[in-house]
Design an enzyme around this catalytic site. Structure first.
Site, PDB file in Angstrom:
ATOM      1  N   GLU A  94      66.194  32.694  34.173  1.00 39.51           N
ATOM      2  CA  GLU A  94      66.308  34.144  34.219  1.00 39.51           C
ATOM      3  C   GLU A  94      65.452  34.706  35.349  1.00 39.51           C
ATOM      4  O   GLU A  94      64.401  34.162  35.675  1.00 39.51           O
ATOM      5  CB  GLU A  94      65.876  34.744  32.873  1.00 39.51           C
ATOM      6  CG  GLU A  94      66.842  34.355  31.760  1.00 39.51           C
ATOM      7  CD  GLU A  94      66.439  34.829  30.374  1.00 39.51           C
ATOM      8  OE1 GLU A  94      67.362  35.032  29.560  1.00 39.51           O
ATOM      9  OE2 GLU A  94      65.252  34.983  30.087  1.00 39.51           O
ATOM     10  N   CYS A 107      61.074  39.395  39.923  1.00 43.53           N
ATOM     11  CA  CYS A 107      60.282  38.404  39.195  1.00 43.53           C
ATOM     12  C   CYS A 107      61.161  37.172  39.054  1.00 43.53           C
ATOM     13  O   CYS A 107      62.200  37.222  38.397  1.00 43.53           O
ATOM     14  CB  CYS A 107      59.882  38.987  37.834  1.00 43.53           C
ATOM     15  SG  CYS A 107      59.037  37.813  36.785  1.00 43.53           S
ATOM     16  N   CYS A 114      59.359  25.165  30.872  1.00 44.76           N
ATOM     17  CA  CYS A 114      57.983  25.051  31.371  1.00 44.76           C
ATOM     18  C   CYS A 114      57.290  23.919  30.631  1.00 44.76           C
ATOM     19  O   CYS A 114      57.532  23.707  29.448  1.00 44.76           O
ATOM     20  CB  CYS A 114      57.231  26.368  31.125  1.00 44.76           C
ATOM     21  SG  CYS A 114      55.609  26.441  31.937  1.00 44.76           S
ATOM     22  N   CYS A 118      51.488  27.565  26.645  1.00 44.83           N
ATOM     23  CA  CYS A 118      50.820  28.808  26.276  1.00 44.83           C
ATOM     24  C   CYS A 118      51.444  29.330  24.981  1.00 44.83           C
ATOM     25  O   CYS A 118      52.655  29.523  24.905  1.00 44.83           O
ATOM     26  CB  CYS A 118      50.981  29.835  27.391  1.00 44.83           C
ATOM     27  SG  CYS A 118      50.372  29.251  28.979  1.00 44.83           S
ATOM     28  N   CYS A 121      53.703  32.621  24.859  1.00 44.50           N
ATOM     29  CA  CYS A 121      54.792  32.776  25.834  1.00 44.50           C
ATOM     30  C   CYS A 121      56.084  32.141  25.332  1.00 44.50           C
ATOM     31  O   CYS A 121      56.105  30.977  24.933  1.00 44.50           O
ATOM     32  CB  CYS A 121      54.387  32.135  27.163  1.00 44.50           C
ATOM     33  SG  CYS A 121      55.661  32.257  28.425  1.00 44.50           S
ATOM     34  N   CYS A 339      57.141  40.272  30.636  1.00 48.30           N
ATOM     35  CA  CYS A 339      56.316  39.067  30.788  1.00 48.30           C
ATOM     36  C   CYS A 339      56.338  38.242  29.515  1.00 48.30           C
ATOM     37  O   CYS A 339      56.076  38.760  28.432  1.00 48.30           O
ATOM     38  CB  CYS A 339      54.850  39.428  31.012  1.00 48.30           C
ATOM     39  SG  CYS A 339      54.446  40.032  32.608  1.00 48.30           S
TER      40      CYS A 339
HETATM   41  N1  SAH Z   1      53.212  30.022  34.709  1.00 49.12           N
HETATM   42  C1  SAH Z   1      52.819  31.145  35.490  1.00 49.12           C
HETATM   43  C2  SAH Z   1      53.874  32.211  35.675  1.00 49.12           C
HETATM   44  C3  SAH Z   1      54.706  32.627  34.471  1.00 49.12           C
HETATM   45  S1  SAH Z   1      54.015  33.681  33.241  1.00 49.12           S
HETATM   46  C4  SAH Z   1      51.553  31.754  34.925  1.00 49.12           C
HETATM   47  O1  SAH Z   1      51.121  31.321  33.882  1.00 49.12           O
HETATM   48  O2  SAH Z   1      50.967  32.621  35.565  1.00 49.12           O
HETATM   49  C5  SAH Z   1      53.798  35.262  33.931  1.00 49.12           C
HETATM   50  C6  SAH Z   1      52.687  36.059  33.231  1.00 49.12           C
HETATM   51  O3  SAH Z   1      53.102  36.523  31.929  1.00 49.12           O
HETATM   52  C7  SAH Z   1      51.445  35.242  33.003  1.00 49.12           C
HETATM   53  O4  SAH Z   1      50.310  35.998  33.343  1.00 49.12           O
HETATM   54  C8  SAH Z   1      51.475  35.012  31.503  1.00 49.12           C
HETATM   55  O5  SAH Z   1      50.224  34.717  31.006  1.00 49.12           O
HETATM   56  C9  SAH Z   1      52.054  36.299  31.009  1.00 49.12           C
HETATM   57  N2  SAH Z   1      52.607  36.245  29.653  1.00 49.12           N
HETATM   58  C10 SAH Z   1      53.161  35.174  29.050  1.00 49.12           C
HETATM   59  N3  SAH Z   1      53.584  35.511  27.810  1.00 49.12           N
HETATM   60  C11 SAH Z   1      53.305  36.820  27.649  1.00 49.12           C
HETATM   61  C12 SAH Z   1      53.529  37.756  26.588  1.00 49.12           C
HETATM   62  N4  SAH Z   1      54.139  37.397  25.477  1.00 49.12           N
HETATM   63  N5  SAH Z   1      53.131  39.041  26.780  1.00 49.12           N
HETATM   64  C13 SAH Z   1      52.532  39.425  27.938  1.00 49.12           C
HETATM   65  N6  SAH Z   1      52.313  38.582  28.974  1.00 49.12           N
HETATM   66  C14 SAH Z   1      52.681  37.294  28.823  1.00 49.12           C
END
Ligand code: SAH
Length: 346
Positions: A94, A107, A114, A118, A121, A339
């Site tokens: 996406e 974006c 991945c 995390c 996420c 995000c």
């Molecule tokens: N792997 C990379 C890029 C993808 S995530 C990274 O970790 O930076 C993009 C951003 O969204 C990251 O800062 C991540 O921590 C944040 N993110 C992930 N899940 C989220 C959520 N549920 N709510 C808000 N931000 C989130």
């Protein structure tokens, strides 16, 4: 037996020129085809109208153009657009277009799924299936640029690698894609308008510094206390904060570029004064900016956005320590485009 045709966009310009010489044609033909592939966005050899029919057929016999296809496009109430992008092998990623008054931001994804874990996420629930190729990253940007022109009457102004995947675990392809995006033969965008966001892979941050990349770096920190960070981002066990910090010091010494940290404040996880103290101690070695991102719920309430008082405490303490801080509202939540919400649901 039919041999598998090669993806023509995996070739450099030089390789393409050599190919034509080997075929008894002129090297210059390689430039023409290269231009069709990267500047003119040709989806097929048919499109290449200044190339002879025989040559187009010969290309057809040898190569494929693995163009992405935007399967579905969803538009949010706030104007955010999410593309579900189909790849040549049937997998999906996406990408998102985020319009504001002053800019339109793409974006983009760097991997299918991945490999990181995390816990907040949605993408982490899709295990990593493969890395995206440079042209698949480039195509996402072109698709969003077209949508930006069509729906908002202006070209794309910024790109963030904050879609699916960990860009520094697909570093070479991300770098190649950015080369195309920034070169005059591609989109001619300034690297200063590109942010690569990483959860923090120390070795690769150092490599970026050595490569003297010109784009910006953002680090998804979320906690500057190892115990807390490991509990929400388990790979922190392998890449602990001390290593991350050392790599960032190296980055800053080489590039003199400000470091941006992404940070969500969750209730009962990182919403106390000691959490802010640790954050300040972690990032004050270099000019820093902290983006406090709103949490986008992806689950049944294990993680909850901290109350406003906690955010206010972060803002005032960071500002008192001369650390720039912004509070970012989510966009595109109603279509799962915010995000951390990208999970190929559609
Ligand atoms: N792997 C990379 C890029 C993808 S995530 C990274 O970790 O930076 C993009 C951003 O969204 C990251 O800062 C991540 O921590 C944040 N993110 C992930 N899940 C989220 C959520 N549920 N709510 C808000 N931000 C989130």
């Amino acid at each position: 037996m039919e041999t598998k045709k090669k993806d023509i966009r995996a070739l450099t310009k030089e390789q393409l020129r050599n190919f034509f010489v080997k075929e008894g044609d002129q090297a210059f033909r390689g430039n023409q085809v290269y231009e069709w592939l990267w500047s003119k966005g040709a989806h097929s050899f048919e499109d290449m109208t200044n190339i002879s029919k025989e040559t187009r057929q010969m290309l057809e016999d040898n190569f494929v153009i693995n163009h992405i296809r935007v399967d579905t496009m969803q538009k949010s109430n706030d104007g955010t657009i999410k593309n579900a992008v189909r790849l040549h092998d049937g997998l999906t990623v996406e990408s998102v277009l985020i319009p504001t008054k002053s800019r339109t931001t793409a974006c983009v994804s760097s991997q299918v799924g991945c490999s990181l874990d995390c816990r907040f996420c949605a993408t982490s629930r899709l295990k990593r299936m493969r890395n995206l190729n440079p042209d698949e990253i480039f195509d996402q940007v072109v698709a969003i640029d077209n949508e930006s022109r069509l729906y908002y009457d202006k070209p794309l102004s910024n790109i963030v690698f904050m879609g699916m995947g960990e860009p520094l675990m697909n570093y070479n392809n991300v770098l190649k894609a950015i080369d195309k995006i920034t070169s005059d033969e591609g989109l001619g965008m300034s690297p200063k308008r590109i942010v690569v966001s990483t959860s923090g892979v120390p070795k690769m941050i150092k490599k970026m510094a050595d490569d003297e990349v010109k784009f910006k770096l953002a680090v998804s920190l979320h906690s500057a206390i190892d115990e807390v960070r490991t509990s929400i981002m388990p790979f922190n066990e392998t890449f602990p904060l001390a290593d991350l910090r050392e790599a960032l010091e190296y980055w800053y010494a080489k590039t003199k570029n400000r470091i941006t940290y992404e940070y969500v404040v969750w209730k009962d996880i990182n919403d106390k004064k000691k959490d802010v103290d640790a954050l300040i101690a972690f990032c004050k070695f270099a000019p820093s900016k902290v983006n406090l991102i709103e949490y986008n719920p992806i689950d049944d309430g294990e993680f909850q956005q901290a109350p406003d008082q906690a955010i206010d405490m972060y803002v005032s303490m960071l500002e008192a320590n001369n650390i720039t801080v912004t509070v970012r509202r989510s966009r595109g939540k109603d279509i799962d485009a915010a995000c951390g919400q990208l999970a190929n649901k559609s």
